[in-house]
Scaffold this motif. Structure first.
Motif, PDB file in Angstrom:
ATOM      1  N   UNK A 187       0.821  -1.214   0.000  1.00  0.00           N
ATOM      2  CA  UNK A 187       0.000   0.000   0.000  1.00  0.00           C
ATOM      3  C   UNK A 187       0.854   1.263   0.000  1.00  0.00           C
ATOM      4  N   UNK A 188       2.056   1.181   0.518  1.00  0.00           N
ATOM      5  CA  UNK A 188       2.933   2.343   0.619  1.00  0.00           C
ATOM      6  C   UNK A 188       3.904   2.451  -0.557  1.00  0.00           C
ATOM      7  N   UNK A 189       3.772   1.591  -1.534  1.00  0.00           N
ATOM      8  CA  UNK A 189       4.707   1.572  -2.657  1.00  0.00           C
ATOM      9  C   UNK A 189       4.695   2.819  -3.516  1.00  0.00           C
ATOM     10  N   UNK A 190       3.549   3.420  -3.715  1.00  0.00           N
ATOM     11  CA  UNK A 190       3.439   4.561  -4.627  1.00  0.00           C
ATOM     12  C   UNK A 190       3.604   5.910  -3.932  1.00  0.00           C
ATOM     13  N   UNK A 191       4.017   5.894  -2.684  1.00  0.00           N
ATOM     14  CA  UNK A 191       4.162   7.128  -1.920  1.00  0.00           C
ATOM     15  C   UNK A 191       5.587   7.657  -2.061  1.00  0.00           C
TER      16      UNK A 191
END
Length: 172
Positions: A48-52
């Motif tokens: 979930x935090x990959x595109x941040x």
């Protein structure tokens, strides 16, 4: 510090502040990962935090949260439990308006009027600044801030109302 600082008035204000901050933090740490999961997958990431995109402090904080005490990688859903309030606040800051707010994070606030508008975002942003200051004042027992706590409490209440999160009114 003297005992008279811990009078019932101060304890009540600190306790209620802590309660509101807890309600807000639990909402953010449970809902942001859910909200960003599909977004990250669409961007080609598994977590979930990959595109941040994060600054160096955010990267270090996330890296620490991803590893348990033995240095093993945590399940991506457990990572959120180990991220501080400031991390969540950062994701909802000006830096991420175009990147995260417009495509996804505005969904966290279903009772916010015109959630994609810049003015609505700025309202949430300012209220979250108040929440972060209140969190820091409570965590560090800043008794000088007691006189301003009600203002910050009201801002957190407004954020909680924008999310649809129920909270208890202050006991008088």
């Amino acid at each position: 510090m003297t005992n008279n600082l811990f009078n019932s008035y101060a304890v009540a204000k600190l306790s209620y502040s802590y309660y509101l901050i807890g309600k807000l933090e639990i909402y953010l740490r449970t809902q942001i990962p859910i909200t960003l999961s599909d977004y990250s997958i669409r961007k080609g990431y598994h977590e979930w935090y990959g595109a941040i995109s994060l600054n160096s402090y955010g990267e270090i904080t996330l890296k620490k949260a991803c590893q348990n005490k033995d240095g093993l990688r945590r399940n991506q859903l457990d990572v959120a439990k180990y991220l501080p309030f400031g991390f969540w606040r950062h994701l909802l800051s000006n830096r991420h308006y175009g990147e995260l707010w417009l495509p996804e994070l505005h969904h966290l606030f279903p009772y916010l009027r015109n959630p994609k508008s810049l003015s609505s975002f700025r309202t949430v942003n300012k209220h979250l600044d108040s929440a972060l200051r209140l969190r820091n004042n409570v965590a560090h027992y800043n008794f000088e801030s007691l006189r301003n706590m009600e203002y910050s409490q009201e801002k957190i209440q407004l954020i909680l109302e924008m999310t649809g999160t129920k909270y208890s009114a202050r006991a008088n």
